[in-house]
Write a protein that holds these residues in place. Structure first.
Motif, PDB file in Angstrom:
ATOM      1  N   SER A   8       0.805  -1.234   0.000  1.00 34.31           N
ATOM      2  CA  SER A   8       0.000   0.000   0.000  1.00 34.31           C
ATOM      3  C   SER A   8       0.831   1.274   0.000  1.00 34.31           C
ATOM      4  O   SER A   8       0.451   2.278   0.586  1.00 34.31           O
ATOM      5  N   ARG A  47       1.590   4.166  -1.997  1.00 31.30           N
ATOM      6  CA  ARG A  47       1.090   4.822  -3.199  1.00 31.30           C
ATOM      7  C   ARG A  47       2.052   5.877  -3.743  1.00 31.30           C
ATOM      8  O   ARG A  47       2.003   6.201  -4.908  1.00 31.30           O
ATOM      9  N   THR A  85      -8.775   6.935  -1.819  1.00 31.42           N
ATOM     10  CA  THR A  85      -8.014   6.920  -0.569  1.00 31.42           C
ATOM     11  C   THR A  85      -8.414   8.088   0.316  1.00 31.42           C
ATOM     12  O   THR A  85      -8.613   7.905   1.537  1.00 31.42           O
ATOM     13  N   CYS A  86      -8.539   9.273  -0.257  1.00 28.57           N
ATOM     14  CA  CYS A  86      -8.965  10.438   0.541  1.00 28.57           C
ATOM     15  C   CYS A  86     -10.367  10.251   1.086  1.00 28.57           C
ATOM     16  O   CYS A  86     -10.634  10.581   2.243  1.00 28.57           O
ATOM     17  N   ALA A 131     -11.858   7.409   1.750  1.00 31.95           N
ATOM     18  CA  ALA A 131     -11.811   6.385   2.798  1.00 31.95           C
ATOM     19  C   ALA A 131     -11.204   6.939   4.079  1.00 31.95           C
ATOM     20  O   ALA A 131     -11.654   6.608   5.182  1.00 31.95           O
ATOM     21  N   ASP A 132     -10.192   7.792   3.957  1.00 31.25           N
ATOM     22  CA  ASP A 132      -9.579   8.383   5.141  1.00 31.25           C
ATOM     23  C   ASP A 132     -10.525   9.355   5.838  1.00 31.25           C
ATOM     24  O   ASP A 132     -10.535   9.436   7.064  1.00 31.25           O
ATOM     25  N   LEU A 133     -11.301  10.097   5.063  1.00 29.25           N
ATOM     26  CA  LEU A 133     -12.253  11.027   5.657  1.00 29.25           C
ATOM     27  C   LEU A 133     -13.436  10.297   6.292  1.00 29.25           C
ATOM     28  O   LEU A 133     -14.016  10.782   7.257  1.00 29.25           O
TER      29      LEU A 133
END
Length: 95
Positions: free
Chosen positions: A36, A38, A89-90, A92-94
């Motif tokens: 992972s 990136r 990804t952003c 999912a992180d938020l």
């Protein structure tokens, strides 16, 4: 100026979008295999995309429509795929 037919223009635009779809899967798979990470995948994708864009900027008047469609496919694969990976990804992180 380049005198492409409408069907050729549509195929080139579709090649970019198809490359984007495959790019998200392909680059995501490579990112998963690299534990992972990136950032290195993104750097390599952007550098290869830069080379493709630089080559196209000097040879777009002499290039065939099929070659341009393949170049746009790889640009979609690298740039569009990386864009989708970063957006997911952003999100999912938020979340």
């Amino acid at each position: 100026e380049l005198e492409y037919e409408n069907s050729e223009i549509a195929n080139m635009a579709s090649a970019f979008e198809i490359g984007t779809m495959f790019g998200g899967v392909f680059l995501g798979f490579i990112s998963d295999r690299c534990y992972s990470k990136r950032s290195p995948i993104g750097c390599v994708a952007i550098i290869i995309s830069f080379v493709i864009c630089f080559t196209l900027s000097f040879s777009y008047k002499r290039i065939e429509s099929e070659q341009l469609a393949v170049s746009l496919f790889f640009l979609g694969l690298l740039l569009g795929g990386m864009h989708h990976i970063l957006c997911v990804t952003c999100a999912a992180d938020l979340g």
